[in-house]
Design a protein around this motif. Sequence first.
Motif: not given
Lengths: 177, 209
Positions: A68, A71-72, A75, B46, B54, B71-73, B75-76
Amino acid sequence: MKLTSCANEKEVRELITRGCWPAACTPELRAHVSACRACGDLVLVAQAFRQARAESTAAARPVSPALLLWRAELRRHDAAMERIGRPIFGAQIFAFAVMLVAALGFAGLEAREGAAWATWAFWRDWLAQLPQAAAAHWRGWSSGAADTSGWSWMVLAAAAASLLLLSGAAIFLANDQ
Amino acid sequence: MAPPEKQTRMPWELTLPETWPGAGHPLDAASAADTSMEKEAFAAFYARSAKSLWAYLTRASSDAALADDLMQESYVRFLCAERAPSLTADGEAAARLYLFRIATNLLRDHWRRPRTACIEEIPEEFFASGSNARQSENQILLEPALRQMKPRERQLLWLAHAEGYSHREIAQIMGLGTASIRLLLFRARRKIATLLRAGDAKEAEGRRW
């Protein structure tokens, strides 16, 4: 539906949250809960949801936090690149607009002063003579003879440069979209 | 007096985060330590919040795969958000609330995306669980009852009774007024309690026969 809350609701909620219901509550409170609709609903629903939460969290398999974070970071990087690219694109548009205005202004000025090349008839004749003129230039260039008409070369170079610039802008716009 | 720090980057380069190890300019020691601390803080946060988030997404959407993605989105987006509460300065509770708000908005966006109709008009079959996994007695009663609830009611009930959030906190997460939350929650609780009692009675009847 009438909203009827009970004075004991807060106490019952706290007991459930702490996990003390029904073991650590008074017999009076227990009797109240079995008689009161609001408190009875609260106990029933809260217990069901707390158990469901325990079951669901046990079933959860979260991915690694490193993924994560990566990925962050990716982005954020893309967003930063976009932020940087925006003024560059604006500057390109501005430069193109300035060039266009300058060219149109120059053409208008020349037309007002009666320059032959700024008239429609001149370009019509020029286009008609272009194949012969190009052939003549090619013969001269290939035979190694020096071209006396520097003006023609300058026009050709300017046209090629404009074409390259416009092609670059068109490719950039197409890629961006 | 300390010597002035040598500028090794152009100003525009400072806005770019280091994505590829070794590809960019080396970060200075203080900044690297900060980043490392933030990463550790995030990893700890996390570990403590992922499972409950979740669970919330799974129960609200009745779709485990969708819950994984959202959930991943969440946190991102949390990590990328400029106004997200800092784990070290603002505390974990604020960060958790913010995270649940992101997840709630993602769920809302997901429900809105397939059609232009209001979220409340989407048929409940759309949210029905397809899982055939072994279910506990509680799940056997709760799942059918939840399926008969509206998505917003499920979210409210989960946040209030599973996560233990107050009305004010739920209002922040859902983007609604505190007074509305109180009324909506009261209605939802009464509705699901009736459904649970009916399910329980049906179950008892089934066992008797």
